[in-house]
Design an enzyme around this catalytic site. Structure first.
Site, PDB file in Angstrom:
ATOM      1  N   GLY A  87    -104.421  30.590 -18.081  1.00 18.04           N
ATOM      2  CA  GLY A  87    -103.759  31.886 -18.275  1.00 18.04           C
ATOM      3  C   GLY A  87    -103.808  32.308 -19.729  1.00 18.04           C
ATOM      4  O   GLY A  87    -103.274  31.608 -20.601  1.00 18.04           O
ATOM      5  N   LYS A 127     -81.822  38.237 -14.289  1.00 24.08           N
ATOM      6  CA  LYS A 127     -83.170  38.782 -14.149  1.00 24.08           C
ATOM      7  C   LYS A 127     -83.073  40.040 -13.307  1.00 24.08           C
ATOM      8  O   LYS A 127     -82.163  40.169 -12.481  1.00 24.08           O
ATOM      9  CB  LYS A 127     -84.077  37.770 -13.433  1.00 24.08           C
ATOM     10  N   GLY A 168    -102.764  35.380 -21.095  1.00 25.88           N
ATOM     11  CA  GLY A 168    -102.014  36.623 -21.284  1.00 25.88           C
ATOM     12  C   GLY A 168    -101.403  36.638 -22.670  1.00 25.88           C
ATOM     13  O   GLY A 168    -101.931  36.024 -23.607  1.00 25.88           O
ATOM     14  N   VAL A 189     -98.835  35.154 -23.890  1.00 26.69           N
ATOM     15  CA  VAL A 189     -98.431  33.855 -24.429  1.00 26.69           C
ATOM     16  C   VAL A 189     -99.628  32.910 -24.548  1.00 26.69           C
ATOM     17  O   VAL A 189     -99.848  32.298 -25.596  1.00 26.69           O
ATOM     18  CB  VAL A 189     -97.339  33.202 -23.545  1.00 26.69           C
TER      19      VAL A 189
END
Ligand code: NAI
Length: 347
Positions: A175, A78, A177, A179
């Site tokens: 959430g 990452k 967003g 996805v």
């Protein structure tokens, strides 16, 4: 750094600074044992360097698990850029980040993440080929991630309730967003009764209108009575307090590192709540990445992501047979694959 709570035996952690562009970045290579360390490049205005370090270490270790459990030839990595993507991002900074990645010689392979997008990756490819190519699809890999979560939910429903799909079951999504919104659309299509929330009320209204979902305020979503709870916002959402209030049969969502600590997974198990480990449910993006290249075929990538359904099925069966939290069994499986790898990957 070696004593950091999230260190988890990382192979290499690179701190990079470019004075001219103002770049401050950390690249964490957790493991290259199964292949090049793969993971997104996140740009975020962290409160301090330690917060950025903790984030990159935790996310990078999770990437190793995703690749191992889905049996793809990638390692875990990452990168984080410290800064506000709205104000601090410039072409010079993006190119400086690309040089950092290039210098790693292919041991790290980058993708977009929160705060970076396909344009940034296209800019980086002027300097390095060690970022995803991504074809021309604007939202990739979120649809693959959403598809993976969708089939993971289907496997959990079959395991727990003996039903083939979400049908008229209640599903709460935290959430909306890239996805979460896509997952809401897929579930609405199967007839699921959705409750949705996001910090952005306009986003909630938009997706509610599109899917017929009930809009809920963010503070009400976790404790709401539901068949499936899908956390698709941020990590550490399942903590000592929230695990006591959750009123769901199944928890399965896209957010990374949902459990604040392993004890929370054990507590969910003790409360009879089936928790599908996040690093299994949200591994669609990693599988998708193995299809990257000029010949990227979204249909073929999605079909491959569908393997997550069988992986979850087997995992839940194994966990039930031993009466263990699925998270513990999934960790054991991923670590066994890592241990069986012949030697460190050479790029
Ligand atoms: P995103 O940044 O597009 O969406 C996150 C959404 O959550 C935003 O709309 C935000 O307003 C909302 N949110 C944040 N805190 C909230 C709260 N307390 N209550 C309600 N809503 C809240 O992110 P994306 O791409 O949709 O990813 C969602 C999660 O899945 C993240 O944790 C990400 O790390 C993880 N993930 C995403 C992958 C991908 O392919 N995009 C791959 C694997 C994991």
């Amino acid at each position: 750094m070696f004593d950091h709570a999230a260190f988890q035996d990382h192979e290499q952690v690179v701190f990079a600074h470019d004075r001219a562009s103002g770049l401050r970045a950390i690249v964490a290579l957790h493991s290259t044992r199964l292949g090049p360390a793969f993971g997104g490049i996140r740009m975020r205005a962290y409160d301090c360097v330690d917060a950025a370090l903790g984030d990159v270490l935790r996310l990078s270790a999770a990437m190793t698990l995703k690749a191992a459990i889905t049996d793809v030839p990638l390692g875990g990595g990452k990168a984080v850029i410290l800064g506000d993507p709205k104000h601090d991002k410039s072409e010079a900074l993006v190119l400086a980040m690309a040089r950092v990645i290039e210098d790693l010689g292919g041991r790290y392979r980058g993708a977009e993440d929160v705060g970076t997008d396909l344009r940034d990756l296209a800019t980086m490819r002027r300097v390095t080929r060690h970022v995803l190519e991504l074809g021309t699809l604007p939202l990739r890999p979120a649809p693959s991630t959403a598809h993976g979560v969708f089939v993971a939910i289907r496997a959990a429903i079959r395991h727990r309730l003996g039903r083939e799909d979400a049908g008229d079951l209640r599903v709460s999504i935290q959430g909306l967003g890239k996805v979460g919104a896509e997952l809401a659309r897929m579930l609405a299509h199967t007839g699921a009764r959705l409750a949705i929330t996001d910090l952005d009320p306009a986003r909630v209204a938009e997706i509610a209108a599109e899917t017929g979902a009930e809009a809920v305020t963010p503070d009400r979503i976790l404790a709401r009575k539901t068949d499936v709870l899908a956390p698709c916002a941020l990590g550490a959402v399942l903590d000592a307090r929230t695990v006591e209030s959750i009123d769901a049969g199944i928890v399965c969502g896209a957010a990374n590192n949902q459990l604040a600590d392993p004890a929370c997974g054990r507590r969910l198990h003790a409360r009879g709540i089936l928790y599908v480990p996040d690093f299994v449910a949200n591994a669609g993006g990693v599988i998708d990445a193995t299809h990257d290249g000029p010949d990227y075929d979204p249909e073929r990538a999605l079909a491959d992501v569908g393997r997550i359904e069988t992986i979850v099925e087997r995992l839940l069966e194994a966990a039930a047979a031993e009466n263990l939290p699925p998270e513990e069994v999934a960790l054991r499986m991923a670590r066994a694959r890592l241990a069986a790898a012949p030697r460190e990957h050479t790029v």
